[in-house]
Design an enzyme around this catalytic site. Structure first.
Site, PDB file in Angstrom:
ATOM      1  CG  ASP A 140      -2.018   1.033   1.132  1.00 22.72           C
ATOM      2  OD1 ASP A 140      -3.088   0.701   0.607  1.00 22.72           O
ATOM      3  OD2 ASP A 140      -1.801   2.186   1.570  1.00 22.72           O
ATOM      4  CG  ASN A 148      -4.823  11.111  -5.894  1.00 21.91           C
ATOM      5  OD1 ASN A 148      -4.153  11.124  -6.917  1.00 21.91           O
ATOM      6  ND2 ASN A 148      -5.372  10.006  -5.424  1.00 21.91           N
ATOM      7  CG  ASP A 157      -4.616   8.535 -12.708  1.00 18.39           C
ATOM      8  OD1 ASP A 157      -4.936   8.025 -11.615  1.00 18.39           O
ATOM      9  OD2 ASP A 157      -5.431   9.050 -13.495  1.00 18.39           O
ATOM     10  CD  GLU A 183      -4.522   4.206  -1.665  1.00 16.05           C
ATOM     11  OE1 GLU A 183      -4.750   4.543  -0.505  1.00 16.05           O
ATOM     12  OE2 GLU A 183      -5.363   4.314  -2.571  1.00 16.05           O
TER      13      GLU A 183
END
Length: 261
Positions: A140, A148, A157, A183
């Site tokens: 993770d 973000n 992305d 993620e």
């Protein structure tokens, strides 16, 4: 225009029939000539001539039926078969494409959660039968939401795609690498004991932390937390993944940027 093998055979038959018809025609002419010059047994020759005339008529009718009736139908059937074959091949290709799309994460190109779930079930059967170890690593990205929020989803992305490439670079061809969440990634690594799997996970963790990302004038890096475990040879797939997930939780709550086994 390319002919089908069936058409070639049929046309060969038609050619032979036409040849036989022509030979019968020549024989009839010969007999007619013999009759004209007064051959002794005119009655017998006349009967033979009549039979040849009938056979000639039948051969001509058969040839006409074959060329005007059977061949066009055969040609049409072969064309239809060809079209159906093309449609079938097209559908097969599309089916393979759809199946690939159904098992692939569109953003990273990695396998998706569905593929990973199917793969782990199959690997448990195969490697359980030969008593080889099977490891699972759940990964993770740390504080990914902040990326973000700070740089935008497009940059986020780009980060995910870069992580995917890194995972593929450091894993083996028979390892299964999948994106199983936003993620979150998973690695299914057969034939590695706990020490070897821990080394692999830490190499990946360090490699990820060394990637530099750029957004405008800003440069940043990301870290990752990992939970890993080795199959005990008895548990179900869900239990195996759950143990790895518990170790991932420990890694995240214990300070992140670490591997817990």
């Amino acid at each position: 225009m390319r002919l089908h093998k069936t058409e070639i055979v049929f046309l060969g038959y038609a050619a032979l029939t036409a040849t036989a018809t022509y030979l019968i025609f020549l024989l009839k002419q010969y007999l007619d000539n013999r009759i004209d010059v007064g051959y002794a047994d005119l009655s017998a020759l006349s009967d033979i001539n009549s039979m040849l005339l009938g056979a000639l008529a039948i051969m001509i009718c058969g040839l006409a039926i074959a060329m005007l009736g059977i061949y066009p139908a055969l040609r049409s059937a072969l064309k239809e078969r060809g079209r159906l074959s093309e449609v079938t091949q097209d559908l097969t290709k599309k089916s393979a494409t759809y199946q690939h799309a159904a098992l692939t994460d569109p953003l990273t190109g990695l396998h998706n959660r569905r593929y990973f779930d199917d793969a782990i079930e199959q690997y448990l059967q195969e490697f359980g039968a030969i008593d080889y170890p099977l490891g699972v690593v759940l990964l993770d990205l740390d504080h990914f939401k902040n990326i973000n929020d700070t740089y935008g989803h497009d940059v986020g992305d780009d980060v995910l795609r870069a992580i995917a490439r890194c995972l593929l670079d450091y894993t083996r061809h028979h390892d299964v690498v999948a994106r199983v969440g936003g993620e979150e990634f998973a690695i299914l690594a057969p034939n590695l004991d706990v020490t070897a799997l821990n080394k692999l996970a830490n190499r990946i963790r360090v490699a990820i932390s060394e990637i530099t990302f750029k957004s405008g004038e800003d440069c940043f890096q990301v870290t990752s937390s990992m939970g890993m475990t080795i199959w005990d040879g008895k548990e179900k797939a869900a239990a195996l993944v759950k143990r790895a997930d518990k170790n991932l939780y420990v890694a995240k709550t214990g300070g992140r940027d670490r591997v817990v086994s």
